[in-house]
Design an enzyme around this catalytic site. Sequence first.
Site, PDB file in Angstrom:
ATOM      1  N   LEU A  37       0.780  -1.113   0.039  1.00 21.45           N
ATOM      2  CA  LEU A  37       0.112   0.134   0.135  1.00 21.45           C
ATOM      3  C   LEU A  37       0.618   1.198  -0.056  1.00 21.45           C
ATOM      4  CD1 LEU A  37      -2.651  -1.068   2.641  1.00 21.45           C
ATOM      5  CD2 LEU A  37      -3.052  -1.090   0.324  1.00 21.45           C
ATOM      6  N   SER A  38       0.341   2.256  -0.462  1.00 26.27           N
ATOM      7  CA  SER A  38       1.031   3.633  -0.314  1.00 26.27           C
ATOM      8  C   SER A  38       1.270   3.965   1.160  1.00 26.27           C
ATOM      9  CB  SER A  38       0.043   4.809  -0.790  1.00 26.27           C
ATOM     10  OG  SER A  38       0.581   5.966  -0.462  1.00 26.27           O
ATOM     11  N   SER A  40       3.175   2.081   2.986  1.00 21.22           N
ATOM     12  CA  SER A  40       3.727   1.050   3.598  1.00 21.22           C
ATOM     13  C   SER A  40       5.432   0.996   3.872  1.00 21.22           C
ATOM     14  CB  SER A  40       3.362  -0.410   2.769  1.00 21.22           C
ATOM     15  OG  SER A  40       3.991  -0.253   1.504  1.00 21.22           O
ATOM     16  N   SER A 110       1.317  -1.650  -7.327  1.00 24.71           N
ATOM     17  CA  SER A 110       1.090  -2.806  -7.911  1.00 24.71           C
ATOM     18  C   SER A 110      -0.092  -3.696  -7.607  1.00 24.71           C
ATOM     19  CB  SER A 110       2.278  -3.614  -8.654  1.00 24.71           C
ATOM     20  OG  SER A 110       3.102  -3.851  -7.370  1.00 24.71           O
TER      21      SER A 110
END
Length: 204
Positions: A37-38, A40, A110
Amino acid sequence: MTSNPNKDVVWHQYRISKTQRSEQKRQQPCILWFTGLSGSGKSTLANAVEQRLFELNHHTYLLDGDNVRHGLNKDLGFSDGDRQENIRRIGELSALFVDSGLLVLAAFISPFRTERRMVRELVKPGEFIEVHVATPLSACEQRDPKGLYKKARAGEIRNFTGIDSDYEVPQAPEIAIDTSSQSLEASVQQIIDYLKAHNILKET
């Protein structure tokens, strides 16, 4: 090598092989694919791993999602189609770097398994190492280093992964790391240990 619908395009054979390039660099080329995730910690971890590999005299190149969108993929938006094309291009570029004998570090959200599988299939077995940066959404949102979660919650950003767009968790990643519970140093060492155990890093 992917197929080309244009039959007039012929693959040119090089005199120097991937094996020769790899032997010169004393390493087994591969893609270290950091997904998560963004917020992370993908980019931070990939940067630290590359620094360690550089200190160990290995040859690397780091591809980061935001940086690539400033150049190679600056013509792409964030629709599902554009996001898929973003990963397709990065996959092809990563495969070329592998052919050059490099250790490629790619840090991209991704979110979809089909995209990650597409990149895996561009290289030989063992040359794609999926690193799931498995930091929980709650920790990522608390960090929110770019203020994107706040904007997504306010409806200012649409199709934001983890909020109103799915993230498909890797089912069997080669490496899984939670940066909210493990230090950066320990996380880097976990990856280096994996690379040594699988003979990707050789004595220089």
